[in-house]
Design a protein around this motif. Structure first.
Motif, PDB file in Angstrom:
ATOM      1  N   LEU A  39      24.062 -20.087  -9.964  1.00  0.00           N
ATOM      2  CA  LEU A  39      24.552 -19.267 -11.179  1.00  0.00           C
ATOM      3  C   LEU A  39      24.969 -19.998 -12.362  1.00  0.00           C
ATOM      4  N   ALA A  40      25.620 -21.132 -12.266  1.00  0.00           N
ATOM      5  CA  ALA A  40      26.268 -22.123 -13.152  1.00  0.00           C
ATOM      6  C   ALA A  40      25.092 -22.687 -14.268  1.00  0.00           C
ATOM      7  N   GLN A  41      23.892 -22.804 -13.465  1.00  0.00           N
ATOM      8  CA  GLN A  41      22.767 -23.241 -14.283  1.00  0.00           C
ATOM      9  C   GLN A  41      22.192 -22.122 -15.231  1.00  0.00           C
ATOM     10  N   ILE A  42      22.525 -21.064 -15.130  1.00  0.00           N
ATOM     11  CA  ILE A  42      21.867 -19.726 -15.921  1.00  0.00           C
ATOM     12  C   ILE A  42      22.632 -19.817 -17.255  1.00  0.00           C
ATOM     13  N   PRO A  43      22.102 -19.591 -18.115  1.00  0.00           N
ATOM     14  CA  PRO A  43      22.881 -19.656 -19.474  1.00  0.00           C
ATOM     15  C   PRO A  43      23.471 -17.902 -19.530  1.00  0.00           C
ATOM     16  N   ARG A  55      18.244 -14.206 -10.472  1.00  0.00           N
ATOM     17  CA  ARG A  55      17.097 -13.394 -10.424  1.00  0.00           C
ATOM     18  C   ARG A  55      16.410 -12.929 -11.871  1.00  0.00           C
ATOM     19  N   ASN A  56      16.707 -13.467 -12.802  1.00  0.00           N
ATOM     20  CA  ASN A  56      16.399 -12.947 -14.018  1.00  0.00           C
ATOM     21  C   ASN A  56      16.990 -11.565 -14.189  1.00  0.00           C
ATOM     22  N   SER A  57      18.163 -11.215 -13.780  1.00  0.00           N
ATOM     23  CA  SER A  57      18.731  -9.801 -13.974  1.00  0.00           C
ATOM     24  C   SER A  57      19.731 -10.151 -14.786  1.00  0.00           C
ATOM     25  N   ARG A  58      20.370  -8.685 -15.156  1.00  0.00           N
ATOM     26  CA  ARG A  58      21.717  -8.863 -16.127  1.00  0.00           C
ATOM     27  C   ARG A  58      22.706  -8.054 -15.406  1.00  0.00           C
ATOM     28  N   ILE A  59      23.905  -8.325 -15.876  1.00  0.00           N
ATOM     29  CA  ILE A  59      25.038  -7.377 -15.567  1.00  0.00           C
ATOM     30  C   ILE A  59      25.477  -6.620 -16.934  1.00  0.00           C
ATOM     31  N   TYR A  60      25.755  -5.177 -16.782  1.00  0.00           N
ATOM     32  CA  TYR A  60      26.043  -4.595 -17.824  1.00  0.00           C
ATOM     33  C   TYR A  60      27.516  -3.811 -17.541  1.00  0.00           C
ATOM     34  N   GLY A  61      28.107  -3.663 -18.538  1.00  0.00           N
ATOM     35  CA  GLY A  61      29.752  -3.162 -18.831  1.00  0.00           C
ATOM     36  C   GLY A  61      30.146  -2.565 -20.023  1.00  0.00           C
ATOM     37  N   ILE A  62      31.256  -2.169 -19.852  1.00  0.00           N
ATOM     38  CA  ILE A  62      32.260  -1.877 -20.924  1.00  0.00           C
ATOM     39  C   ILE A  62      33.400  -2.533 -21.212  1.00  0.00           C
ATOM     40  N   LEU A  63      33.371  -3.421 -22.407  1.00  0.00           N
ATOM     41  CA  LEU A  63      34.410  -4.136 -22.797  1.00  0.00           C
ATOM     42  C   LEU A  63      35.278  -3.500 -23.553  1.00  0.00           C
ATOM     43  N   SER A  64      36.653  -3.809 -23.216  1.00  0.00           N
ATOM     44  CA  SER A  64      37.648  -2.922 -24.206  1.00  0.00           C
ATOM     45  C   SER A  64      38.751  -4.257 -24.695  1.00  0.00           C
ATOM     46  N   VAL A  65      38.738  -4.258 -25.974  1.00  0.00           N
ATOM     47  CA  VAL A  65      39.654  -5.462 -26.359  1.00  0.00           C
ATOM     48  C   VAL A  65      40.760  -4.987 -27.400  1.00  0.00           C
ATOM     49  N   PRO A  66      42.093  -5.193 -27.019  1.00  0.00           N
ATOM     50  CA  PRO A  66      43.081  -4.920 -28.050  1.00  0.00           C
ATOM     51  C   PRO A  66      42.880  -5.320 -29.342  1.00  0.00           C
ATOM     52  N   LYS A  67      43.199  -4.597 -30.143  1.00  0.00           N
ATOM     53  CA  LYS A  67      43.308  -5.281 -31.574  1.00  0.00           C
ATOM     54  C   LYS A  67      44.854  -5.770 -31.963  1.00  0.00           C
ATOM     55  N   ARG A  99      23.129 -10.814  -5.381  1.00  0.00           N
ATOM     56  CA  ARG A  99      23.200 -10.548  -6.798  1.00  0.00           C
ATOM     57  C   ARG A  99      24.396 -10.136  -7.203  1.00  0.00           C
ATOM     58  N   VAL A 100      25.021  -9.078  -6.629  1.00  0.00           N
ATOM     59  CA  VAL A 100      26.222  -8.575  -6.919  1.00  0.00           C
ATOM     60  C   VAL A 100      27.332  -9.563  -6.922  1.00  0.00           C
ATOM     61  N   TYR A 101      27.610 -10.074  -5.750  1.00  0.00           N
ATOM     62  CA  TYR A 101      28.941 -11.083  -5.768  1.00  0.00           C
ATOM     63  C   TYR A 101      28.771 -11.930  -6.826  1.00  0.00           C
ATOM     64  N   LEU A 102      27.575 -12.271  -7.122  1.00  0.00           N
ATOM     65  CA  LEU A 102      27.454 -13.463  -8.214  1.00  0.00           C
ATOM     66  C   LEU A 102      27.549 -12.994  -9.534  1.00  0.00           C
ATOM     67  N   GLY A 103      27.292 -11.580  -9.694  1.00  0.00           N
ATOM     68  CA  GLY A 103      27.320 -10.889 -10.833  1.00  0.00           C
ATOM     69  C   GLY A 103      28.895 -10.639 -11.211  1.00  0.00           C
ATOM     70  N   CYS A 104      29.688 -10.543 -10.311  1.00  0.00           N
ATOM     71  CA  CYS A 104      30.979 -10.470 -10.507  1.00  0.00           C
ATOM     72  C   CYS A 104      31.509 -11.941 -11.008  1.00  0.00           C
ATOM     73  N   VAL A 105      31.299 -12.830 -10.582  1.00  0.00           N
ATOM     74  CA  VAL A 105      31.474 -14.051 -10.755  1.00  0.00           C
ATOM     75  C   VAL A 105      31.265 -14.393 -12.412  1.00  0.00           C
ATOM     76  N   ARG A 106      30.035 -13.884 -12.771  1.00  0.00           N
ATOM     77  CA  ARG A 106      29.352 -13.920 -14.086  1.00  0.00           C
ATOM     78  C   ARG A 106      30.397 -13.384 -14.947  1.00  0.00           C
ATOM     79  N   ALA A 107      30.747 -12.101 -14.569  1.00  0.00           N
ATOM     80  CA  ALA A 107      31.717 -11.218 -15.507  1.00  0.00           C
ATOM     81  C   ALA A 107      32.816 -12.004 -15.684  1.00  0.00           C
ATOM     82  N   VAL A 108      33.367 -12.642 -14.750  1.00  0.00           N
ATOM     83  CA  VAL A 108      34.703 -13.674 -14.860  1.00  0.00           C
ATOM     84  C   VAL A 108      34.378 -14.663 -16.185  1.00  0.00           C
ATOM     85  N   ASP A 109      32.900 -15.232 -15.808  1.00  0.00           N
ATOM     86  CA  ASP A 109      32.601 -16.158 -16.861  1.00  0.00           C
ATOM     87  C   ASP A 109      32.634 -15.750 -18.178  1.00  0.00           C
TER      88      ASP A 109
END
Length: 434
Positions: free
Chosen positions: A152-156, A183-195, A270-280
């Protein structure tokens, strides 16, 4: 309270209610069948006796019903005793039962009114803290996941953010985001950031099972945390419900079993690593305080909270509700196993194969619990029919990290708002945002 503060407070409360409700709605039915063990904490020593008290009412009043019957069994197993029962003033009780080994004994009661049958249940716990898992730890478990994370770390990251003005306000910015996964996939989500000035802690919200859109964890952002609520299926999380319903009936039907005979291709890699990528992604945000990061989820999300924290030391705290994917081999050893019940019922004839058993060991929450070092808060009940308590206690009992558990025995695969509040207060207390 001025108008702005009042509006903020009301929006925060509303968001909390939506988030807690989404864990699972408190079940109600036309005929109320209550089944309760004869101790207030529903907990016994092995060899001690339990009687189950039964009440059948409608709007709190006993009503005539038909065909009242019961069955007592170790959860998910065949009945030890079953038969009809008689009610007096809407009440009855069973004979005495016991268990000789740690586990859960369940009484199910059925009654018919106006031609429809209704069900109630109660579950006695026998020394649940002594339940041992059946799943074995692969000798190369750590090296397998170290290799996967290195891949995973090798993937931008290649993240993309789309501002959602209709969800944003003077207090928070909300975005639909995505980033690259294996696997050339993406993780999608909703990000909320306080102002506002300063840096903020972050909370990753991981999903329960299913295919659905997501609206973001707005309430926690209003309280002062960056939040990222992700989907796991590699598809945007802001599409019409029809799209997800079609996928659930089509290409993603039974996703939890896809490639479960191959540890390198199994769906959840892919799911478990996608969660790690979300942390990234979270730790890359300039608004993140660089230190305080938590993960939370229920059911499948409870499993993902534990696995993500075990895989990624940047997670400092976790909250998990009735985690799935725990001790899945239980059924092969004469007791309940965890969702998705790979070795139960009709699934057994398809998946009772050495290569499936081997693969699942790399994804079973029990084995992540064995290496977990993250402090956690856990909550559940004993009446869960989706994620059997036997399965998640198999994982919980293996955790050596600091842990707290809040048990509400009567709950099943649902939670009270009070459980959601305890989770949030615990998280924000740890994150320094009381």
């Amino acid at each position: 309270m001025n108008l702005n503060k009042k509006s903020l407070f009301l929006l925060w409360i509303f968001s909390i209610c939506i988030i807690e409700f989404s864990l699972a709605q408190i079940p109600r039915q036309y005929l109320d069948i209550t089944v309760a063990p004869d101790r207030t904490d529903w907990t016994y020593k092995t060899g001690e006796d339990v009687e189950f008290f039964i009440s059948v009412t409608q709007s709190g009043v006993p009503v005539p019903v038909e065909n009242v019957r019961f069955a007592v069994m170790e959860e998910k197993m065949n009945p030890l005793k079953e038969g009809s029962i008689s009610l007096k003033d809407g009440k009855s009780k069973t004979q005495k039962f016991t268990m000789k080994k740690p586990g859960f004994l369940r009484c199910e009661v059925y009654a018919t009114i106006d031609g429809k049958e209704y069900k109630g249940l109660g579950t006695a716990a026998f020394e649940p803290e002594k339940i041992k898992p059946t799943v074995k730890m692969p000798v190369d478990f750590n090296s397998f996941w170290d290799g996967a994370k290195a891949e995973l770390a090798q993937i931008p990251m290649d993240y993309m953010m789309t501002h959602l003005p209709e969800k944003s306000s003077q207090h928070i910015d909300v975005y639909h985001v995505s980033f690259q996964n294996i696997r050339n996939s993406r993780i999608y989500g909703i990000l909320s950031v306080p102002k506002g000035e300063g840096k903020f802690p972050a909370i990753l919200s991981v999903p329960g099972a299913g295919i659905r859109p997501y609206g973001g964890d707005i309430g926690k952002s209003l309280r002062g945390a960056i939040t990222l609520q992700i989907g796991i299926h590699g598809i945007p999380v802001d599409m019409p419900q029809e799209v997800y319903s079609n996928l659930a009936s089509g290409g993603l039907s039974g996703y939890m079993h896809i490639n479960n005979q191959n540890k390198d291709l199994y769906y959840y890699k892919r799911v478990y690593l996608g969660c790690v990528r979300a942390v990234d992604f979270l730790v890359s945000l300039p608004q993140y305080d660089g230190e305080n990061l938590a993960v939370q989820g229920g059911s499948q999300g409870g499993a993902l909270a534990i696995t993500t924290a075990a895989l990624d030391s940047r997670i400092k705290y976790l909250a998990a509700v009735y985690p799935a994917l725990s001790d899945m081999t239980g059924y092969l050893n004469g007791r309940a196993g965890g969702w998705p019940h790979v070795f139960a019922g009709q699934n057994l004839k398809y998946y009772d194969r050495p290569e499936v058993i081997e693969t699942l060991a790399y994804y079973d929450v029990v084995n992540f619990a064995r290496i977990l070092q993250t402090p956690g808060f856990y909550t559940w009940g004993f009446n869960d029919e989706t994620c059997p308590p036997t399965s998640f206690y198999s994982a919980y009992n293996e955790i050596k990290a600091p842990k707290e558990v809040f048990i509400v025995p009567e709950t099943g695969h649902w939670t009270y708002p009070e459980q959601g509040k305890k989770i949030e207060d615990w998280l924000f207390g740890k994150l320094g945002k009381n």
